[in-house]
Design a protein around this motif. Structure first.
Motif, PDB file in Angstrom:
ATOM      1  N   UNK A 439       0.828  -1.206   0.000  1.00  0.00           N
ATOM      2  CA  UNK A 439       0.000   0.000   0.000  1.00  0.00           C
ATOM      3  C   UNK A 439       0.864   1.260   0.000  1.00  0.00           C
ATOM      4  N   UNK A 440       1.947   1.233   0.767  1.00  0.00           N
ATOM      5  CA  UNK A 440       2.847   2.390   0.827  1.00  0.00           C
ATOM      6  C   UNK A 440       3.515   2.622  -0.522  1.00  0.00           C
ATOM      7  N   UNK A 441       3.962   1.550  -1.156  1.00  0.00           N
ATOM      8  CA  UNK A 441       4.593   1.669  -2.476  1.00  0.00           C
ATOM      9  C   UNK A 441       3.607   2.192  -3.503  1.00  0.00           C
ATOM     10  N   UNK A 442       2.379   1.708  -3.439  1.00  0.00           N
ATOM     11  CA  UNK A 442       1.343   2.165  -4.365  1.00  0.00           C
ATOM     12  C   UNK A 442       1.147   3.676  -4.243  1.00  0.00           C
ATOM     13  N   UNK A 443       1.053   4.165  -3.029  1.00  0.00           N
ATOM     14  CA  UNK A 443       0.860   5.605  -2.815  1.00  0.00           C
ATOM     15  C   UNK A 443       2.078   6.407  -3.269  1.00  0.00           C
ATOM     16  N   UNK A 444       3.266   5.880  -3.028  1.00  0.00           N
ATOM     17  CA  UNK A 444       4.490   6.579  -3.433  1.00  0.00           C
ATOM     18  C   UNK A 444       4.563   6.711  -4.953  1.00  0.00           C
ATOM     19  N   UNK A 467       5.727   1.535 -12.749  1.00  0.00           N
ATOM     20  CA  UNK A 467       6.109   0.979 -11.449  1.00  0.00           C
ATOM     21  C   UNK A 467       4.903   0.408 -10.710  1.00  0.00           C
ATOM     22  N   UNK A 468       3.729   0.999 -10.938  1.00  0.00           N
ATOM     23  CA  UNK A 468       2.516   0.445 -10.334  1.00  0.00           C
ATOM     24  C   UNK A 468       2.225  -0.928 -10.928  1.00  0.00           C
ATOM     25  N   UNK A 469       2.394  -1.065 -12.241  1.00  0.00           N
ATOM     26  CA  UNK A 469       2.193  -2.370 -12.883  1.00  0.00           C
ATOM     27  C   UNK A 469       3.251  -3.369 -12.410  1.00  0.00           C
ATOM     28  N   UNK A 470       4.486  -2.911 -12.264  1.00  0.00           N
ATOM     29  CA  UNK A 470       5.547  -3.795 -11.747  1.00  0.00           C
ATOM     30  C   UNK A 470       5.209  -4.258 -10.325  1.00  0.00           C
ATOM     31  N   UNK A 471       4.680  -3.332  -9.539  1.00  0.00           N
ATOM     32  CA  UNK A 471       4.289  -3.666  -8.170  1.00  0.00           C
ATOM     33  C   UNK A 471       3.242  -4.779  -8.179  1.00  0.00           C
ATOM     34  N   UNK A 472       2.246  -4.647  -9.056  1.00  0.00           N
ATOM     35  CA  UNK A 472       1.214  -5.666  -9.150  1.00  0.00           C
ATOM     36  C   UNK A 472       1.761  -7.002  -9.602  1.00  0.00           C
ATOM     37  N   UNK A 473       2.660  -6.952 -10.585  1.00  0.00           N
ATOM     38  CA  UNK A 473       3.274  -8.185 -11.092  1.00  0.00           C
ATOM     39  C   UNK A 473       4.040  -8.911  -9.988  1.00  0.00           C
ATOM     40  N   UNK A 474       4.848  -8.149  -9.266  1.00  0.00           N
ATOM     41  CA  UNK A 474       5.665  -8.745  -8.201  1.00  0.00           C
ATOM     42  C   UNK A 474       4.779  -9.234  -7.055  1.00  0.00           C
ATOM     43  N   UNK A 475       3.734  -8.494  -6.767  1.00  0.00           N
ATOM     44  CA  UNK A 475       2.821  -8.889  -5.695  1.00  0.00           C
ATOM     45  C   UNK A 475       2.205 -10.263  -5.978  1.00  0.00           C
ATOM     46  N   UNK A 476       1.763 -10.474  -7.201  1.00  0.00           N
ATOM     47  CA  UNK A 476       1.188 -11.770  -7.553  1.00  0.00           C
ATOM     48  C   UNK A 476       2.242 -12.871  -7.531  1.00  0.00           C
ATOM     49  N   UNK A 477       3.440 -12.534  -8.053  1.00  0.00           N
ATOM     50  CA  UNK A 477       4.508 -13.540  -8.083  1.00  0.00           C
ATOM     51  C   UNK A 477       4.931 -13.940  -6.668  1.00  0.00           C
ATOM     52  N   UNK A 503      -4.684  -2.891 -10.243  1.00  0.00           N
ATOM     53  CA  UNK A 503      -5.044  -2.792 -11.665  1.00  0.00           C
ATOM     54  C   UNK A 503      -5.867  -1.538 -11.931  1.00  0.00           C
ATOM     55  N   UNK A 504      -6.765  -1.194 -11.006  1.00  0.00           N
ATOM     56  CA  UNK A 504      -7.558   0.032 -11.155  1.00  0.00           C
ATOM     57  C   UNK A 504      -6.659   1.262 -11.140  1.00  0.00           C
ATOM     58  N   UNK A 505      -5.648   1.239 -10.291  1.00  0.00           N
ATOM     59  CA  UNK A 505      -4.682   2.340 -10.275  1.00  0.00           C
ATOM     60  C   UNK A 505      -3.918   2.430 -11.586  1.00  0.00           C
ATOM     61  N   UNK A 506      -3.614   1.283 -12.172  1.00  0.00           N
ATOM     62  CA  UNK A 506      -2.943   1.279 -13.479  1.00  0.00           C
ATOM     63  C   UNK A 506      -3.818   1.964 -14.529  1.00  0.00           C
ATOM     64  N   UNK A 537      -5.257   5.139  -4.197  1.00  0.00           N
ATOM     65  CA  UNK A 537      -6.198   4.572  -3.233  1.00  0.00           C
ATOM     66  C   UNK A 537      -6.328   3.063  -3.420  1.00  0.00           C
ATOM     67  N   UNK A 538      -6.588   2.373  -2.330  1.00  0.00           N
ATOM     68  CA  UNK A 538      -6.875   0.937  -2.392  1.00  0.00           C
ATOM     69  C   UNK A 538      -8.362   0.684  -2.190  1.00  0.00           C
ATOM     70  N   UNK A 539      -9.159   1.758  -2.418  1.00  0.00           N
ATOM     71  CA  UNK A 539     -10.610   1.663  -2.242  1.00  0.00           C
ATOM     72  C   UNK A 539     -11.348   2.101  -3.505  1.00  0.00           C
ATOM     73  N   UNK A 540     -10.705   1.981  -4.665  1.00  0.00           N
ATOM     74  CA  UNK A 540     -11.355   2.391  -5.915  1.00  0.00           C
ATOM     75  C   UNK A 540     -12.498   1.440  -6.255  1.00  0.00           C
ATOM     76  N   UNK A 541     -12.261   0.161  -6.064  1.00  0.00           N
ATOM     77  CA  UNK A 541     -13.270  -0.867  -6.309  1.00  0.00           C
ATOM     78  C   UNK A 541     -13.917  -1.282  -4.994  1.00  0.00           C
ATOM     79  N   UNK A 542     -15.145  -1.787  -5.080  1.00  0.00           N
ATOM     80  CA  UNK A 542     -15.865  -2.246  -3.901  1.00  0.00           C
ATOM     81  C   UNK A 542     -16.178  -3.732  -4.032  1.00  0.00           C
ATOM     82  N   UNK A 543     -16.119  -4.425  -2.902  1.00  0.00           N
ATOM     83  CA  UNK A 543     -16.457  -5.842  -2.904  1.00  0.00           C
ATOM     84  C   UNK A 543     -17.840  -6.040  -3.510  1.00  0.00           C
ATOM     85  N   UNK A 544     -17.947  -7.034  -4.392  1.00  0.00           N
ATOM     86  CA  UNK A 544     -19.206  -7.283  -5.081  1.00  0.00           C
ATOM     87  C   UNK A 544     -19.261  -6.688  -6.469  1.00  0.00           C
TER      88      UNK A 544
END
Length: 639
Positions: A439-444, A467-477, A503-506, A537-544
């Protein structure tokens, strides 16, 4: 989130392209793509911004081409205005208005502007000697005179500039000058013109450019301007400004509105920048706005996007004209780019050594999101502070290794996993505290992207988005949800939830740079991709929320397509078939980024090295890894 300028309105201009030829990648990377990125960014922050451009349809370059092709100037400008306008539209450059300086409104606006300055006593009327072609019976504009450059010896320099060494010249500076009309030596003949005495403006110009002050008040932050821009302007001022003629002896252009000026037109560098104003007038009239709010209000800011060959005109001549008129705002920044070279050589329209925008759009029409791929590559190598180079090999590598293998791969995997595990419904998340570093890296990355876009650092901002896409890639890996799905299903819900937020941030971060693929991704996620304020933000999407299956955003570029472009380029021009001593670099297939992450790279200290008996290649090397020592053999003895 955005730190965009606080003023109510922004008017953004891109240099008016000459309507005497098509747009090539040098033009695109210099003045049009960076402006479009900035404007899209501003719009996504909710700012009132007008993006203005149009065809520059006057000047000697137009008439020269017309004579060369045995056509009327109007035929030339009509052809290339439509060609370039369509190329910009097809590519997605989002001008609010694309005007043309041959319009009646522009002629009227330019003439009124000239008359206003004339009545204020701004101009000096004086006679001078100018080259005259006896055979054609006409005075010769700067571009109608060619000769040897006195500074570098180039034998085809023009009367205004040597295109080999870049020096600014006057026709009388040339050695052995000849008329481009008759091919004969012209003679000097007296003529009358109206001059702008720029030497009178040096004091306030220096204060404005170097210190950012206008009339004793803060106007802009000079540290925010690119150093080459300030450097070139200071060099001109330090060298002493001279009077410059604002009229020309030509029969094509905006007629000088004085009875004593028959056969004379406005100098193109007085005429063309006023095209920004006349275009704004036309746009405002069509959209129920007041054009003066954008050009004559302290609540508005003016930004010019240009190439470095236009710096003097936009930072010295046009500001002098605006200030002397007295009602107009001056530019707050002029983000001028350096030059983009092509495959190791300077782009040359005369030698057809160029990649033309309209041809790219046709040749690569089958490439997925071809506009975004081109935008990505050109922004990645943007010549923001020094000249850079485009190669088709680099185009292929950036598409395959970055857009496909990093960004596209991450998006595809998170969408596929969402469909596979949750039937396309965004799962509930547990506490994200475990992923506080993510989350911190995403905001940075989001914050840096915003700051760099504000500072016109588009290369850096694009890398922040990647870098946001790289973050997502590494997070999944690293989290490997495909392994945890059977043992820790609740944790996988959180992983997929956070992955989709990334992905929404991307989709938002890439929107100014890659509008088509970003819109595509936003539609898969069901979000508004223009909501820049939610970036980080990590609240762009909502559950459901429903997540679509989606398609691949990008496709691999094959060698055959690249070779076709290289062959075409080399076939475009003579003199490019010289034998090369360089061999083609053969490379193995690229690995996925997560495969690279599996490598265990260590730094070691070489403790001892000795030759291996009966071998002239091998060295036996003792290395210290910190926790242990190892012995390895390496075939580097000869080196």
């Amino acid at each position: 989130m955005s730190e965009s300028h606080s003023k109510k309105r922004t008017i953004v201009t891109s240099a008016l392209p000459y309507a005497n030829g098509p747009i090539h990648i040098g033009h695109l990377a210099g003045a049009y793509l960076p402006a479009d990125i900035y404007v899209r960014y501003m719009r996504s922050t909710g700012k009132d911004v007008a993006f203005i451009c149009g065809s520059d349809e006057h000047g000697a370059a137009i008439t020269l081409r017309a004579k060369k092709e045995n056509k009327e100037p109007k035929d030339i400008v009509d052809t290339y205005h439509e060609l370039n306008k369509k190329a910009f539209e097809d590519f997605g450059i989002s001008f609010d208005y694309f005007h043309r300086t041959s319009s009646e409104l522009h002629h009227k606006t330019a003439q009124e502007f000239f008359l206003d300055l004339y009545e204020k006593g701004v101009f000096e009327e004086k006679e001078s000697e100018q080259f005259y072609d006896e055979e054609y019976g006409q005075f010769l504009a700067d571009r109608y005179v060619q000769g040897t450059c006195p500074k570098c010896g180039h034998d085809a320099a023009y009367g205004d500039q040597c295109e080999k060494c870049g020096s600014s010249l006057s026709p009388t500076d040339l050695i052995n000058p000849v008329s481009t009309l008759s091919g004969k030596e012209p003679r000097l003949k007296k003529t009358k013109h109206w001059y702008l005495p720029m030497q009178k403006e040096e004091g306030w110009l220096r204060e404005w450019l170097v210190n950012g002050k206008l009339n004793g008040k803060f106007h802009h932050d000079p540290a925010a301007w690119r150093k080459p821009v300030i450097g070139q302007c200071k060099s001109w001022i330090d060298g002493g400004l001279q009077s410059r003629a604002m009229t020309r002896d030509l029969d094509w252009g905006v007629k000088v509105p004085l009875e004593s000026a028959e056969g004379k037109v406005l100098y193109v560098w007085l005429d063309a920048p006023i095209g920004y104003i006349s275009a704004t007038k036309e746009w405002a009239a069509n959209n129920g706005k007041n054009w003066e709010d954008y050009w004559k209000s302290d609540e508005s800011r003016l930004i010019h996007f240009i190439g470095k060959d236009n710096i003097v005109f936009h930072c010295i001549i046009f500001p002098i004209l605006l200030k002397n008129q007295g009602e107009y705002i001056l530019p707050e920044n002029v983000p001028a780019n350096e030059f983009l070279n092509l495959e190791g050589k300077k782009i040359s329209t005369s030698r057809n050594w160029a990649v033309w925008l309209h041809e790219y759009m046709e040749d690569l029409r089958e490439l997925k999101n071809k506009e975004d791929v081109f935008r990505y590559v050109l922004t990645s190598i943007a010549p923001e502070t020094k000249d850079s180079e485009f190669t088709w090999g680099d185009f292929q590598t950036r598409n395959n290794s970055e857009l496909v293998a990093i960004y596209g791969n991450f998006v595809n995997r998170i969408l596929v996993l969402t469909q596979k595990y949750y039937d396309g419904i965004l799962p509930e998340k547990a506490d994200l505290g475990e992923y506080s570093d993510i989350l911190a890296s995403l905001k940075d990355h989001a914050s840096n992207c915003d700051k760099n876009l504000n500072s016109f650092k588009f290369r850096d901002a694009l890398q922040d988005a990647m870098s946001i896409a790289r973050l997502g890639n590494k997070f999944l890996a690293d989290s490997e949800p495909w392994k945890l799905i059977k043992t820790e299903p609740e944790k996988v819900k959180t992983i997929i939830h956070l992955g989709l937020q990334i992905a929404a941030n991307c989709a938002i971060a890439f929107k100014p740079f890659l509008p088509d693929s970003s819109t595509q991704l936003a539609s898969y996620l069901g979000i508004n991709g223009d909501d820049w304020l939610s970036l980080g933000s990590s609240e762009i999407l909502k559950a459901g929320d429903t997540i679509a299956k989606g398609e691949l955003l990008f496709a691999k570029v094959e060698d055959e397509l690249i070779q076709k472009q290289i062959d075409r380029l080399k076939g475009n021009t003579e003199g490019n078939n010289t034998n090369s001593t360089k061999k083609e670099l053969k490379m193995k297939d690229l690995i996925e980024f997560e495969d690279f992450l599996k490598l265990d790279l260590r730094l070691a200290t070489v403790v001892k090295a000795e030759k291996v008996e009966k071998s002239n290649k091998l060295l036996r090397i003792r290395i210290d890894l910190g926790a242990e020592e190892r012995t390895v053999l390496s075939g580097i003895a000869k080196q």
